[in-house]
Design an enzyme around this catalytic site. Structure first.
Site, PDB file in Angstrom:
ATOM      1  CG  HIS A  10     -13.604   9.387   0.546  1.00 60.43           C
ATOM      2  ND1 HIS A  10     -14.070  10.465  -0.174  1.00 60.43           N
ATOM      3  CD2 HIS A  10     -14.015   9.599   1.829  1.00 60.43           C
ATOM      4  CE1 HIS A  10     -14.728  11.289   0.631  1.00 60.43           C
ATOM      5  NE2 HIS A  10     -14.697  10.783   1.847  1.00 60.43           N
ATOM      6  CB  CYS A  54     -12.759 -15.133   2.434  1.00 65.51           C
ATOM      7  SG  CYS A  54     -11.518 -14.801   1.144  1.00 65.51           S
ATOM      8  CB  CYS A 114     -11.409 -14.326  -3.769  1.00 62.12           C
ATOM      9  SG  CYS A 114     -10.473 -14.954  -2.357  1.00 62.12           S
ATOM     10  CB  CYS A 166     -13.782 -17.888  -1.122  1.00 66.50           C
ATOM     11  SG  CYS A 166     -14.058 -16.100  -1.290  1.00 66.50           S
ATOM     12  CB  SER A 210     -17.614  21.561  -2.877  1.00 67.42           C
ATOM     13  OG  SER A 210     -17.887  20.170  -2.915  1.00 67.42           O
ATOM     14  CG  ASN A 241     -12.724  24.995  -4.120  1.00 67.24           C
ATOM     15  OD1 ASN A 241     -12.263  24.094  -4.812  1.00 67.24           O
ATOM     16  ND2 ASN A 241     -14.008  25.073  -3.821  1.00 67.24           N
TER      17      ASN A 241
END
Length: 332
Positions: free
Chosen positions: A138, A149, A170, A173, A212, A235
């Site tokens: 992720h 950009c 940035c 830009c 999970s 878990n």
């Protein structure tokens, strides 16, 4: 689907089984798949707990819905809630847990095929798991780029902005900069898909810890390993389709406690503690340096602030070659 028919799990017996498989050399390529449950012991809140979860703490921003903080269209309109969250999750505030160092120990012992993580906190990196052995499914705060950009941003500049609760822009830009964390509607990093098929085919143990298994496609990982692969879940409660395969092993309880018990059975306890002690000393020195840097950057900003500037810092000075950077990437 999570099996509702699981009535009793003998975690002690199952830990002994896992330890035996590793000690006897029957397991040599372990794919570790982890989630938020391995980082809560570090003090990082989860997202959905009613009182202490991250979403609950963002209510003061009057978000249209809790997940808007990770919605790209909302980020374009109002990036501040995300950067408030980023400030709370900055790695300087946290230390890796026993489970993070256990993963590092697996790598050191040449047993780690790959570590797949859903977490964006980079604690696996801080524990010393090298880049080549890590898939941040992720994304993470390790890298950032402009959403307009796509120019990559300097890590130190973004870190300094986050520490001062500023929104980085940035340099080319003036567009918004976003850490390369996967937002809703964005695809997972190509590296995830490039490695998942090979890793799940060759691994002889899929070790799932602290998740999970509700978010796909990450949740597909333990499902696509071949039947001959030993699947292990550590878990607090059953997850995914664990329990549907005859060989499945479920160890229910606190992640760190179960990992420490496993290390004791393996005879690795002293090595784990030594690894932690050495790493904590190094991290303390590094974070101390970063705190000094942050103060210097803040003072420089106040002295050189330009009323027309869109950035909180007009310039980030070039770093010395021997300066320590917190988010280390292993290029070996």
């Amino acid at each position: 689907m999570v099996k509702n028919t699981v009535k009793h799990v003998d975690s002690s017996k199952h830990l002994e089984k896992v330890a035996s498989l590793i000690k006897e050399g029957k397991v040599k390529k372990i794919c570790v798949m982890v989630g938020a449950g391995i980082s809560t012991a570090a003090g990082i809140p989860d997202f959905r707990s009613p009182e202490t979860g991250i979403y609950n703490n963002l209510q003061r921003f009057n978000l249209p819905y809790a997940e808007a903080v990770f919605d790209l269209s909302y980020f374009r309109k109002n990036p501040r809630p995300f950067y408030e969250l980023a400030h709370e999750l900055m790695p300087e505030k946290y230390r890796p847990t026993y489970t993070h160092y256990f993963i590092r120990l697996l790598h050191d012992k040449r047993l780690l095929q790959k570590c797949y993580t859903q977490n964006i906190d980079t604690l696996e990196r801080l524990a010393g798991v090298p880049d080549k052995a890590l898939i941040e499914a992720h994304g993470s705060f390790q890298y950032s780029r402009c959403i307009e950009c796509y120019e990559m941003a300097e890590t130190e500049y973004v870190r300094a902005c986050i520490m001062q609760k500023q929104v980085p822009k940035c340099n080319s830009c003036k567009g918004l900069i976003k850490p390369m964390i996967v937002f809703y509607g964005e695809g997972l990093p190509m590296r995830f898909f490039e490695h998942m098929e090979k890793d799940t085919k060759v691994c002889d143990m899929a070790l799932v810890i602290g998740t999970s298994l509700l978010v796909h496609p990450f949740a597909d990982l333990p499902e696509i390993v071949p039947n001959k692969c030993q699947r292990v879940l550590i878990n607090r409660e059953p997850a995914g389709d664990f329990g549907e395969r005859k060989k499945d092993i479920m160890i229910l309880g606190d992640c760190d406690s179960q990992v420490r018990a496993l290390c004791k059975l393996l005879g690795w306890s002293d090595e784990l503690e030594k690894l932690i002690d050495t790493s904590v000393e190094t991290l303390t020195e590094e974070i101390s340096l970063l705190s000094v840097d942050s103060t210097i950057e803040k003072n420089a900003s106040e002295q050189k602030k330009d009323d027309n500037s869109v950035n909180p810092f007009t310039k980030i000075e070039e770093k010395k070659k021997d300066e320590v950077t917190l988010l280390v990437s292993d290029d070996e």
